[in-house]
Design an enzyme around this catalytic site. Structure first.
Site, short mmCIF file in Angstrom:
data_model
loop_
_atom_site.label_atom_id
_atom_site.label_comp_id
_atom_site.label_asym_id
_atom_site.label_seq_id
_atom_site.Cartn_x
_atom_site.Cartn_y
_atom_site.Cartn_z
N LYS A 54 72.06 55.27 41.46
CA LYS A 54 72.08 55.91 42.79
C LYS A 54 71.45 55.00 43.83
O LYS A 54 71.97 54.83 44.92
CB LYS A 54 71.35 57.26 42.72
CG LYS A 54 72.16 58.33 42.01
CD LYS A 54 71.35 59.56 41.65
CE LYS A 54 72.21 60.49 40.77
NZ LYS A 54 71.49 61.62 40.22
N GLN A 98 65.74 64.48 40.39
CA GLN A 98 66.55 64.22 39.20
C GLN A 98 66.22 65.24 38.10
O GLN A 98 65.07 65.38 37.71
CB GLN A 98 66.29 62.78 38.72
CG GLN A 98 67.17 62.34 37.57
CD GLN A 98 68.64 62.22 37.94
OE1 GLN A 98 68.99 61.73 38.99
NE2 GLN A 98 69.51 62.68 37.07
N ASP A 121 72.21 67.57 46.56
CA ASP A 121 72.76 67.98 45.25
C ASP A 121 73.48 69.32 45.37
O ASP A 121 74.17 69.74 44.44
CB ASP A 121 71.60 68.12 44.25
CG ASP A 121 71.76 67.21 43.06
OD1 ASP A 121 72.81 66.55 42.96
OD2 ASP A 121 70.84 67.18 42.21
#
Ligand code: NAP
Length: 290
Positions: A54, A98, A121
């Site tokens: 990422k 994460q 997200d």
């Protein structure tokens, strides 16, 4: 005729190209690049690889990627304090924690703490709710990526039967809502579903998000079906096979003979997930700074 293969790497490249243009435009206008802050707690090897990818991809797209690496024993209040700081920082457009988190940290509480306008997200209940009621929020990356394949081939979902196999908050549920919003007739299968084969047979579109190697057999597919395979499963190596071959939830070799279109694993949905994360970051930046 064998299925047309939907190339996720190529689609992700095109998506990132568009992100780069928008990120550059944002920087010209606001004097800073869009900022993506990724929080990684602990040293899970898979998470480290994902976070590294990422950060690298963000840099390539003129997005300022910052990774906050916290020790595995980080207490909840310290993690929530970091999220509060990132929420308040004007230079932070996207926040991604994460997952999975170490077991002493409640993922729900952590996701709820993220400013929904920065929730790239798309997992915050405000964004999940926006998807349910048909308002524009930030949508989860993998399901959005799945839909892009269908848009790219200009597939008209109206009145088509779509089957989503899997009902996770991350993939199955949101992708089912997205298909519904495009007027497909949507079914959701899960571990208690009886006779999955028949459900697959009657479907024009299959989105498989299960995590069971080659669960869906090619012979089950309706001729010409569109298959989006989200599953990433690492096989135990057979004799003579390279270690750790990746396969999807659909038996690709068989399915290719019956499907109209199919995403491969690897090189299908996977690359799109990061591309959409970057797109969400630019979108979040643009919305907060019109
Ligand atoms: P998950 O949270 O484990 O959910 C799996 C779903 O599959 C559950 O809803 C489960 O049903 C259902 N299921 C399990 N066995 C089944 C069976 N025999 N028949 C029908 N349904 C069954 O997984 P996830 O996070 O959604 O991920 C699914 C897969 O996608 C995994 O392989 C993951 O690695 C992959 N993935 C890929 C990407 C990417 O970027 N390509 C991103 C995210 C995930 P119940 O609800 O009844 O338990």
């Amino acid at each position: 005729m064998p299925a047309e293969i939907l190339d996720g790497r190529a689609l992700a490249r095109r998506t990132r190209k568009d992100v780069r243009v928008r990120a550059k435009r944002f920087k010209r206008k606001h004097g800073r690049a869009p900022g993506l802050d990724v929080v990684l707690v602990g040293d899970d090897p898979a998470s480290q690889v994902y976070v590294g990818a990422k950060e690298r991809m963000a840099g390539k797209c003129h997005i300022e990627g910052r990774v906050h690496r916290l020790p595995v024993e980080t207490p909840m209040d310290a993690l929530l304090a970091l999220i509060a700081t990132l929420n308040a920082d004007e230079n932070v457009d996207g926040i991604l924690v994460q997952l999975p988190l170490p077991s002493h940290l409640d993922e729900g509480v952590v996701v709820d703490a993220i400013d929904p306008r920065k929730d790239v997200d798309g997992l915050h209940p405000v964004n999940a709710g926006a998807l349910v009621v048909g308002r524009s929020g930030l949508t989860p990356c993998t399901p959005t990526g799945c839909m892009r394949f269908l848009e790219d081939i200009e597939y008209d979902l109206s009145g088509k039967r779509a089957l989503v196999v899997g009902r996770s908050i991350l993939v199955g549920k949101p992708v089912a809502l997205m298909l519904l919003a495009k007027n497909a007739t949507v079914s959701i299968a899960h571990s208690r579903t009886k006779d999955l084969e028949s459900r697959v047979r009657e479907s024009d579109v299959i989105v498989a998000a299960v995590g069971r190697p080659e669960l869906i057999q090619g012979a089950w597919l309706k001729e010409g079906a569109v298959v989006i395979d989200v599953g990433i499963n690492r096989l135990e190596p057979k004799e003579g096979e390279a270690p750790g071959t990746l396969v999807g939830d659909v038996d690709f070799a068989e399915a290719q003979e019956r499907a109209g279109y199919i995403t491969p694993v690897p090189g299908g949905v996977g690359p799109m997930t990061i591309a959409i994360l970057l797109e969400n970051t630019v979108l979040a930046a643009e919305r907060r700074n019109p």
